[in-house]
Design an enzyme around this catalytic site. Structure first.
Site, PDB file in Angstrom:
ATOM      1  N   ASN A 245       0.856  -1.184   0.000  1.00 60.32           N
ATOM      2  CA  ASN A 245       0.000   0.000   0.000  1.00 60.32           C
ATOM      3  C   ASN A 245       0.905   1.251   0.000  1.00 60.32           C
ATOM      4  O   ASN A 245       1.677   1.445   0.942  1.00 60.32           O
ATOM      5  CB  ASN A 245      -0.892  -0.051   1.252  1.00 60.32           C
ATOM      6  CG  ASN A 245      -1.817   1.143   1.343  1.00 60.32           C
ATOM      7  OD1 ASN A 245      -1.398   2.262   1.086  1.00 60.32           O
ATOM      8  ND2 ASN A 245      -3.056   0.915   1.717  1.00 60.32           N
TER       9      ASN A 245
ATOM     10  N   HIS B 206       1.102   6.195   1.848  1.00 58.74           N
ATOM     11  CA  HIS B 206       1.845   7.135   2.679  1.00 58.74           C
ATOM     12  C   HIS B 206       3.034   7.768   1.970  1.00 58.74           C
ATOM     13  O   HIS B 206       3.627   8.716   2.487  1.00 58.74           O
ATOM     14  CB  HIS B 206       2.197   6.488   4.016  1.00 58.74           C
ATOM     15  CG  HIS B 206       0.935   6.177   4.771  1.00 58.74           C
ATOM     16  ND1 HIS B 206       0.010   7.167   5.074  1.00 58.74           N
ATOM     17  CD2 HIS B 206       0.393   5.020   5.190  1.00 58.74           C
ATOM     18  CE1 HIS B 206      -1.028   6.615   5.668  1.00 58.74           C
ATOM     19  NE2 HIS B 206      -0.823   5.311   5.754  1.00 58.74           N
TER      20      HIS B 206
ATOM     21  N   HIS C 181      -5.482   3.732  -1.704  1.00 56.65           N
ATOM     22  CA  HIS C 181      -6.792   4.076  -1.141  1.00 56.65           C
ATOM     23  C   HIS C 181      -7.151   5.492  -1.574  1.00 56.65           C
ATOM     24  O   HIS C 181      -6.497   6.448  -1.169  1.00 56.65           O
ATOM     25  CB  HIS C 181      -6.690   3.971   0.395  1.00 56.65           C
ATOM     26  CG  HIS C 181      -7.998   4.163   1.098  1.00 56.65           C
ATOM     27  ND1 HIS C 181      -8.153   3.929   2.442  1.00 56.65           N
ATOM     28  CD2 HIS C 181      -9.217   4.568   0.670  1.00 56.65           C
ATOM     29  CE1 HIS C 181      -9.406   4.175   2.807  1.00 56.65           C
ATOM     30  NE2 HIS C 181     -10.065   4.575   1.743  1.00 56.65           N
TER      31      HIS C 181
ATOM     32  N   ARG D 291      -9.379   8.217  -0.908  1.00 57.15           N
ATOM     33  CA  ARG D 291     -10.331   8.619   0.133  1.00 57.15           C
ATOM     34  C   ARG D 291     -11.190   9.767  -0.361  1.00 57.15           C
ATOM     35  O   ARG D 291     -10.773  10.545  -1.226  1.00 57.15           O
ATOM     36  CB  ARG D 291      -9.573   9.051   1.401  1.00 57.15           C
ATOM     37  CG  ARG D 291      -8.743   7.946   2.017  1.00 57.15           C
ATOM     38  CD  ARG D 291      -8.149   8.405   3.332  1.00 57.15           C
ATOM     39  NE  ARG D 291      -9.136   8.446   4.364  1.00 57.15           N
ATOM     40  CZ  ARG D 291      -9.311   7.514   5.301  1.00 57.15           C
ATOM     41  NH1 ARG D 291      -8.526   6.473   5.345  1.00 57.15           N
ATOM     42  NH2 ARG D 291     -10.254   7.626   6.200  1.00 57.15           N
TER      43      ARG D 291
ATOM     44  N   GLU E 179      -8.572   0.601  -3.039  1.00 58.66           N
ATOM     45  CA  GLU E 179      -9.433   0.613  -1.849  1.00 58.66           C
ATOM     46  C   GLU E 179     -10.285   1.860  -1.903  1.00 58.66           C
ATOM     47  O   GLU E 179      -9.763   2.956  -2.164  1.00 58.66           O
ATOM     48  CB  GLU E 179      -8.595   0.698  -0.574  1.00 58.66           C
ATOM     49  CG  GLU E 179      -7.781  -0.500  -0.273  1.00 58.66           C
ATOM     50  CD  GLU E 179      -6.956  -0.265   0.986  1.00 58.66           C
ATOM     51  OE1 GLU E 179      -7.004   0.834   1.574  1.00 58.66           O
ATOM     52  OE2 GLU E 179      -6.251  -1.183   1.364  1.00 58.66           O
TER      53      GLU E 179
ATOM     54  N   THR F  75      -8.276   3.688   8.317  1.00 58.84           N
ATOM     55  CA  THR F  75      -9.499   2.879   8.348  1.00 58.84           C
ATOM     56  C   THR F  75      -9.574   2.177   9.694  1.00 58.84           C
ATOM     57  O   THR F  75      -8.721   1.367  10.016  1.00 58.84           O
ATOM     58  CB  THR F  75      -9.458   1.839   7.209  1.00 58.84           C
ATOM     59  OG1 THR F  75      -9.058   2.513   6.020  1.00 58.84           O
ATOM     60  CG2 THR F  75     -10.804   1.204   6.999  1.00 58.84           C
TER      61      THR F  75
ATOM     62  N   GLU G 171     -11.005  -9.427   2.955  1.00 58.51           N
ATOM     63  CA  GLU G 171      -9.729  -9.047   3.576  1.00 58.51           C
ATOM     64  C   GLU G 171     -10.026  -8.851   5.056  1.00 58.51           C
ATOM     65  O   GLU G 171     -10.803  -7.965   5.423  1.00 58.51           O
ATOM     66  CB  GLU G 171      -9.180  -7.754   2.965  1.00 58.51           C
ATOM     67  CG  GLU G 171      -7.882  -7.317   3.660  1.00 58.51           C
ATOM     68  CD  GLU G 171      -7.264  -6.059   3.062  1.00 58.51           C
ATOM     69  OE1 GLU G 171      -7.566  -5.710   1.914  1.00 58.51           O
ATOM     70  OE2 GLU G 171      -6.468  -5.425   3.791  1.00 58.51           O
TER      71      GLU G 171
ATOM     72  N   HIS H 297      -3.715  -4.522   7.708  1.00 60.87           N
ATOM     73  CA  HIS H 297      -3.852  -3.355   8.588  1.00 60.87           C
ATOM     74  C   HIS H 297      -2.976  -3.530   9.830  1.00 60.87           C
ATOM     75  O   HIS H 297      -3.153  -4.478  10.589  1.00 60.87           O
ATOM     76  CB  HIS H 297      -5.288  -3.081   9.033  1.00 60.87           C
ATOM     77  CG  HIS H 297      -5.459  -1.655   9.463  1.00 60.87           C
ATOM     78  ND1 HIS H 297      -5.852  -0.661   8.595  1.00 60.87           N
ATOM     79  CD2 HIS H 297      -5.202  -1.057  10.634  1.00 60.87           C
ATOM     80  CE1 HIS H 297      -5.862   0.490   9.247  1.00 60.87           C
ATOM     81  NE2 HIS H 297      -5.471   0.283  10.479  1.00 60.87           N
TER      82      HIS H 297
HETATM   83  N1  PXP Z   1      -5.909  -2.997   4.068  1.00 59.55           N
HETATM   84  C1  PXP Z   1      -6.855  -2.037   4.129  1.00 59.55           C
HETATM   85  C2  PXP Z   1      -8.236  -2.386   3.691  1.00 59.55           C
HETATM   86  C3  PXP Z   1      -6.550  -0.731   4.547  1.00 59.55           C
HETATM   87  O1  PXP Z   1      -7.525   0.215   4.586  1.00 59.55           O
HETATM   88  C4  PXP Z   1      -5.222  -0.432   4.902  1.00 59.55           C
HETATM   89  C5  PXP Z   1      -4.863   0.961   5.306  1.00 59.55           C
HETATM   90  O2  PXP Z   1      -5.101   1.831   4.233  1.00 59.55           O
HETATM   91  C6  PXP Z   1      -4.260  -1.455   4.802  1.00 59.55           C
HETATM   92  C7  PXP Z   1      -4.638  -2.731   4.408  1.00 59.55           C
HETATM   93  C8  PXP Z   1      -2.825  -1.218   5.114  1.00 59.55           C
HETATM   94  O3  PXP Z   1      -2.676  -0.935   6.470  1.00 59.55           O
HETATM   95  P1  PXP Z   1      -1.265  -0.457   7.019  1.00 59.55           P
HETATM   96  O4  PXP Z   1      -0.961   0.843   6.338  1.00 59.55           O
HETATM   97  O5  PXP Z   1      -1.492  -0.329   8.485  1.00 59.55           O
HETATM   98  O6  PXP Z   1      -0.268  -1.521   6.660  1.00 59.55           O
END
Ligand code: PXP
Length: 248
Positions: free
Chosen positions: A8, A11, A44, A46, A71, A102, A152, A192
């Site tokens: 992901n 960030h 994601h 948003r 996402e 999230t 997920e 997550h």
């Molecule tokens: N999966 C989903 C559905 C999420 O919303 C997120 C955060 O955007 C992640 C995975 C990744 O989480 P993390 O950034 O804590 O690894």
């Protein structure tokens, strides 16, 4: 069975948006992740566009060669974007503007009437739908009824449990829900809050086929890459000093 790692890259965009610069570019970051062996890229979009913006999603679609997992919240606006840009996977997540990230899973069991038509549009467009849900059999049943191909499981409660006993309880819930999901024919992902230290407990669950991990990888990249970045800046400064010396 190997586990797919979807990185992901939100960030990377968070860092860019903090200054309103053009860098660092999440699309370039995604390509680096692919070169390093990521099986897919997760991003994601948003509602408030706080990190990833629409243009990133468009550019990402053309730039990456692995799987693109978008996402988003189950809104008509997001479904329109997904149907237009055709990511390989859409993961539907709950979204509240005020949350930092999230915070909970999607309550698919209670929101079937809202989710049903939106999932149907995505499925009709040939997009695989994954639902980000709590590790709970009622959510698995709802995902099957709604036509999702994957769930997920939200690993936040596992990752954030303070005591080992709490973590074990959460891991057991994820393992049970994973078995139930697999038995119902769903693909099983999780994500997550996963880090290099807590991922082992999740990756050891046999039914888990995919992990979506962002924050900890980007955080590691910052620290692991910092010495190299400092050396690169030193080298750039030295080039300036050489120019200064060469001037009459
Ligand atoms: N999966 C989903 C559905 C999420 O919303 C997120 C955060 O955007 C992640 C995975 C990744 O989480 P993390 O950034 O804590 O690894």
């Amino acid at each position: 069975m190997p586990i797919r790692l979807h990185v992901n890259i939100d960030h990377v965009a968070t860092l860019r948006q903090a200054r309103g610069t053009q860098y660092p570019d999440p699309v370039f970051a995604a390509q680096l992740c692919e070169q390093a062996g990521a099986d897919g890229i997760t991003l994601h979009l948003r509602e408030d566009r706080r990190h990833i913006v629409d243009r990133d999603v468009e550019r990402m679609r053309d730039a990456i060669t692995t799987l693109m997992n978008l996402e988003c919240a189950a809104t008509d606006e997001m479904v329109d974007i997904a149907v237009r840009l055709r990511p390989d996977v859409v993961t539907l997540v709950p979204e509240r503007r005020e949350e930092r990230t999230t915070e909970g899973g999607l309550d698919a069991a209670s929101h079937r009437a809202h989710l049903g038509p939106r999932i149907a549009r995505l499925v009709d467009a040939g997009i695989k739908v994954s639902l980000f849900v709590a590790a709970d059999e009622a959510q698995v049943d709802a995902a099957v009824a709604l036509g999702a191909r994957q769930v997920e499981f939200h690993t936040g409660p596992y990752a954030h449990a303070r005591a080992p006993v709490g973590r074990d309880v959460e891991r057991t819930l994820i393992a049970q829900a994973s078995r139930a999901a697999k038995a119902r024919g769903l693909e099983v992902a999780a994500g997550h809050g996963l880090t290099r230290s807590n991922v082992v407990g999740v990756a050891s669950i046999p039914e888990i086929e995919e992990l979506n991990i962002g924050h900890a990888i980007i955080a590691d990249a910052v620290l692991m890459g910092l010495p190299r970045a400092v050396r690169a800046m030193r080298a750039a400064i030295r080039r300036g000093v050489r120019v200064r010396r060469a001037k009459p």
